[in-house]
Design a protein around this motif. Structure first.
Motif, PDB file in Angstrom:
ATOM      1  N   ALA A  95      27.968 120.267  49.171  1.00  0.00           N
ATOM      2  CA  ALA A  95      29.184 119.491  48.915  1.00  0.00           C
ATOM      3  C   ALA A  95      29.939 119.976  47.687  1.00  0.00           C
ATOM      4  O   ALA A  95      31.166 120.143  47.735  1.00  0.00           O
ATOM      5  CB  ALA A  95      28.834 118.012  48.777  1.00  0.00           C
TER       6      ALA A  95
ATOM      7  N   LYS B 171      20.828 120.986  62.118  1.00  0.00           N
ATOM      8  CA  LYS B 171      21.582 120.286  61.079  1.00  0.00           C
ATOM      9  C   LYS B 171      22.783 119.558  61.667  1.00  0.00           C
ATOM     10  O   LYS B 171      23.070 118.418  61.288  1.00  0.00           O
ATOM     11  CB  LYS B 171      22.011 121.254  59.972  1.00  0.00           C
TER      12      LYS B 171
ATOM     13  N   TRP C 270      15.360 116.912  56.368  1.00  0.00           N
ATOM     14  CA  TRP C 270      16.809 117.066  56.488  1.00  0.00           C
ATOM     15  C   TRP C 270      17.455 115.787  57.020  1.00  0.00           C
ATOM     16  O   TRP C 270      18.435 115.299  56.454  1.00  0.00           O
ATOM     17  CB  TRP C 270      17.161 118.253  57.395  1.00  0.00           C
TER      18      TRP C 270
ATOM     19  N   LYS D  92      23.275 115.484  61.746  1.00  0.00           N
ATOM     20  CA  LYS D  92      24.496 114.842  61.253  1.00  0.00           C
ATOM     21  C   LYS D  92      25.012 113.815  62.279  1.00  0.00           C
ATOM     22  O   LYS D  92      25.343 112.685  61.921  1.00  0.00           O
ATOM     23  CB  LYS D  92      25.550 115.916  60.978  1.00  0.00           C
TER      24      LYS D  92
ATOM     25  N   SER E 110      23.498 119.906  50.934  1.00  0.00           N
ATOM     26  CA  SER E 110      24.706 119.698  51.743  1.00  0.00           C
ATOM     27  C   SER E 110      25.799 120.704  51.397  1.00  0.00           C
ATOM     28  O   SER E 110      26.734 120.888  52.173  1.00  0.00           O
ATOM     29  CB  SER E 110      25.246 118.281  51.532  1.00  0.00           C
TER      30      SER E 110
ATOM     31  N   ARG F  11      31.546 123.353  48.317  1.00  0.00           N
ATOM     32  CA  ARG F  11      32.690 123.173  49.226  1.00  0.00           C
ATOM     33  C   ARG F  11      33.918 122.658  48.473  1.00  0.00           C
ATOM     34  O   ARG F  11      35.020 123.175  48.637  1.00  0.00           O
ATOM     35  CB  ARG F  11      32.295 122.196  50.341  1.00  0.00           C
TER      36      ARG F  11
ATOM     37  N   ALA G  24      28.412 112.930  50.485  1.00  0.00           N
ATOM     38  CA  ALA G  24      28.171 113.945  49.459  1.00  0.00           C
ATOM     39  C   ALA G  24      29.481 114.640  49.070  1.00  0.00           C
ATOM     40  O   ALA G  24      29.746 114.863  47.884  1.00  0.00           O
ATOM     41  CB  ALA G  24      27.139 114.961  49.956  1.00  0.00           C
TER      42      ALA G  24
ATOM     43  N   GLU H 196      20.166 113.142  55.333  1.00  0.00           N
ATOM     44  CA  GLU H 196      21.446 112.836  55.983  1.00  0.00           C
ATOM     45  C   GLU H 196      21.591 111.336  56.223  1.00  0.00           C
ATOM     46  O   GLU H 196      22.695 110.799  56.137  1.00  0.00           O
ATOM     47  CB  GLU H 196      21.559 113.609  57.302  1.00  0.00           C
TER      48      GLU H 196
ATOM     49  N   ARG I  77      20.033 116.508  47.702  1.00  0.00           N
ATOM     50  CA  ARG I  77      20.967 116.299  48.802  1.00  0.00           C
ATOM     51  C   ARG I  77      22.341 116.912  48.505  1.00  0.00           C
ATOM     52  O   ARG I  77      22.963 117.506  49.384  1.00  0.00           O
ATOM     53  CB  ARG I  77      21.099 114.794  49.095  1.00  0.00           C
TER      54      ARG I  77
ATOM     55  N   GLU J 181      26.604 113.870  54.808  1.00  0.00           N
ATOM     56  CA  GLU J 181      27.412 114.969  54.284  1.00  0.00           C
ATOM     57  C   GLU J 181      28.777 114.475  53.808  1.00  0.00           C
ATOM     58  O   GLU J 181      29.248 114.867  52.741  1.00  0.00           O
ATOM     59  CB  GLU J 181      27.589 116.046  55.349  1.00  0.00           C
TER      60      GLU J 181
END
Length: 192
Positions: free
Chosen positions: A176, A6, A131, A10, A174, A179, A143, A135, A170, A140
């Motif tokens: 996102a 991953k 994946w 990225k 991710s 987070r 996102a 991306e 996605r 990321e």
């Protein structure tokens, strides 16, 4: 997926997007990516006169729901067959997925078409392409920015030219929104 893929994806997506003059928040056109790498894209409709009519009838009929695109080896080259019976947003994701196989340098010499669609022989390769394709389309950083702006999946889909389903996948993959939720919670606790 193998450990570290991953993070590799990225970095690779950022490099590829930069080659196309794109930053992390810009919409990527996977057709332009294919052109940049010299990978022709042919629609099923365009190949109808060159293919077995039964195959074309299957792809445009009962197989329409399962066949999106395929990377086809020809000697040392490759080309993509794209199902033009699908919505453009699905086609964008499918082409990005097939280009991810190229970018990952996946090796295969044949295309397997089964009742559930076209798949490479390796599940690991498919997971990596899925994946990296995601991306490429919605990095990321994009996102996370969308999550901070409280965009729903429809808004993300419209900005990045993908389906709401792809946008949701996605945004979830991710992490996102989670987070951003944690960032907000930490800030609210710090201000108490």
């Amino acid at each position: 997926m193998r450990h570290g893929f991953k993070a590799h994806a990225k970095r690779l997506a950022a490099e590829v997007r930069a080659e196309l003059g794109l930053g992390p928040y810009d919409r990527l056109d996977p057709r332009a990516l294919a052109a940049e790498y010299g990978i022709p894209i042919y629609t099923v409709g365009a190949l109808a006169t060159a293919c077995d009519p039964a195959v074309v009838a299957w792809v445009q009929g009962p197989g329409q729901g399962v066949f999106s695109a395929a990377l086809v080896p020809v000697g040392t080259g490759r080309f993509i067959v794209d199902n033009d019976m699908h919505a453009d947003t699905r086609r964008v994701s499918s082409i990005a997925h097939e280009m991810a196989h190229i970018l990952c340098e996946h090796e295969f010499t044949e295309v397997l078409i089964t009742a559930d669609g076209c798949r490479a022989a390796s599940r690991e390769d498919e997971n990596q392409a899925e994946w990296l394709g995601g991306e490429l389309l919605i990095p990321e950083a994009a996102a996370v920015r969308a999550a901070r702006a409280d965009w729903d999946d429809q808004q993300v889909a419209l900005v990045y030219g993908v389906s709401p389903r792809r946008a949701a996948m996605r945004m979830n993959a991710s992490g996102a929104r989670l987070r951003v939720q944690r960032e907000r919670l930490a800030r609210s606790r710090a201000h108490r």
